[in-house]
Design an enzyme around this catalytic site. Structure first.
Site, PDB file in Angstrom:
ATOM      1  CG  PHE A 142      18.704  12.863 -16.956  1.00 65.21           C
ATOM      2  CD1 PHE A 142      19.261  13.487 -18.072  1.00 65.21           C
ATOM      3  CD2 PHE A 142      18.898  13.445 -15.714  1.00 65.21           C
ATOM      4  CE1 PHE A 142      19.989  14.652 -17.939  1.00 65.21           C
ATOM      5  CE2 PHE A 142      19.639  14.609 -15.567  1.00 65.21           C
ATOM      6  CZ  PHE A 142      20.180  15.215 -16.684  1.00 65.21           C
ATOM      7  CB  CYS A 251      18.703  17.865 -19.472  1.00 64.35           C
ATOM      8  SG  CYS A 251      19.747  17.475 -20.892  1.00 64.35           S
ATOM      9  CD  GLU A 376      14.214  16.669 -12.433  1.00 60.42           C
ATOM     10  OE1 GLU A 376      15.400  17.014 -12.582  1.00 60.42           O
ATOM     11  OE2 GLU A 376      13.768  15.600 -12.843  1.00 60.42           O
TER      12      GLU A 376
END
Length: 397
Positions: A142, A251, A376
């Protein structure tokens, strides 16, 4: 009858399930948890220290992870297991009890690579990529973070320019888990009509990768840079059903959910190790677990573990019911990473000098969690997300 009830109530619950959360799980959820726990104990723990020390990812485990149905396990169809969010969370918990690098691999494959194809891809893209990714035959990564733009991803510099039947990509992505071993990269770039996602295949001219070395954290994980130099990607490789930061942010929410669960596994592993050590390590002619300061540390660790597990479980229940809001993910990600990191540090103090070696997992988990604390969404970013939800005031701009 009263005597029997009183007798039952005086029984002390197990140390690693102080609030008997096991009773809140369904039979299927317990089966998933126990299956993954057994796999970690038998296949991961015997080798993970060596991989951490050598800075290598145990790629030989990928077929076994696929065989267990862990790749994209929370997605429906296309060869995916289609299990509940709670089952996925419990699997992340057990994987991270082994090592954050292993859980990161699962998170990237399922939540950051397969999920955007599942959610935003065309039927052709789903049919082509998802079944082999679920089988572990195709690895994904990603690409969002850049050298100059991490938290402020909306200002990314990677560009995508339409040229006939292709898009031409230029830019660099950094801190990409699975980057150099990925067969396909989900790359987010700035196009004329907004932020778009592209499926860039390994071997595409103009697409290269380089690994990041000398890491002190997530050493049993592949971390890379992705480089795009006039990289031509066919129009049909663009994800057609999203145009904006909503794509990558959704996501990230999927991945953050797995982190909220996973870090409880790292915390539990450190707590269990410290507890056993405290009961068997003798100093001043008695186990160190008999000392008040050690008992205080263990009590705090056990309490925070319970709180984190309950946060994660409620998060999963909300997700399964379709009631989950991103701010709830931020609350759990922020709290659970913080407390897991503090638990690892406290466990290390109980282990004393032994705690800095790979003979015990505390320092390995502690180092890994320093990365989880940042990726994240950093701890600061999640703090501000919660603050904005509480006040209605945006601190980002």
């Amino acid at each position: 009858m009263v005597h029997k009830i009183a007798e039952h109530q005086t029984q002390v619950p197990p140390a690693t399930d102080l609030y008997q959360i096991d009773h809140l799980l369904s039979e299927e959820e317990r089966m998933v948890r126990d299956t993954v726990r057994k796999f970690v104990q038998e296949r991961v723990l015997p080798i993970i220290d060596q991989h951490f020390e050598q800075g290598t990812f145990p790629r030989q485990l990928i077929p076994e992870l696929a065989e267990l149905g862990l790749l994209g396990m929370h997605l429906d169809g296309y060869g995916c297991a289609g299990l509940s969010a709670v089952c996925y969370g419990l699997a992340c918990q057990e994987l991270e009890a082994g090592d954050s690098g292993l859980r990161s691999f699962i998170s990237v494959q399922g939540s950051l690579a397969m999920f955007p194809i599942f959610a935003f891809g065309s039927d052709e893209q789903k049919q082509r990529w998802l079944p082999p990714m679920a089988r572990g035959e195709v690895i994904g990564c990603f690409g969002l973070t850049e050298p100059d733009f991490g938290s402020d991803a909306a200002h990314m510099r990677t560009s995508a320019r339409r040229d006939g039947n292709d898009y031409v990509l230029n830019g660099t992505k950094m801190w990409i888990t699975n980057g150099s071993i990925a067969d396909v990269a989900v790359v987010w770039a700035r196009a004329e009509d907004g932020i778009r996602g592209f499926l860039v295949e390994r071997g595409t001219p103009g697409f290269t990768t380089s690994d990041i070395h000398r890491k002190l954290s997530l050493r049993a994980s592949v971390t890379s840079e992705l480089h795009f130099d006039d990289c031509r990607v066919p129009v049909e490789n663009m994800l057609p059903n999203v145009r904006s930061m909503r794509g990558p942010l959704s996501c990230l929410d999927e991945a953050r959910y797995g982190i909220a669960w996973g870090t409880t596994g790292a915390a539990r592993a450190c707590f269990e190790t410290a507890l056993e050590y405290a009961k068997t390590r003798v100093q001043f002619q008695r186990p160190i677990g008999s000392f008040q300061l050690v008992q205080r540390k263990l009590a705090l660790m056990a309490t925070e573990l319970v709180k984190s597990q309950l946060l994660a479980l409620q998060l999963g229940r909300l997700k399964d019911e379709g009631l989950l809001h991103p701010v709830q993910i931020s609350v759990a990600k922020r709290n659970n990473v913080r407390e897991a990191l503090e638990t690892a540090r406290e466990a290390r103090t109980i282990l004393g000098a032994n705690g800095i070696t790979l003979e015990y997992p505390a320092s390995r988990h502690m180092n890994n969690l320093e990365s989880v604390f940042t990726y994240e969404g950093t701890d600061d970013i999640h703090t501000l997300i919660i603050g904005q939800a509480l006040t209605g005031l945006n601190a980002f701009s």
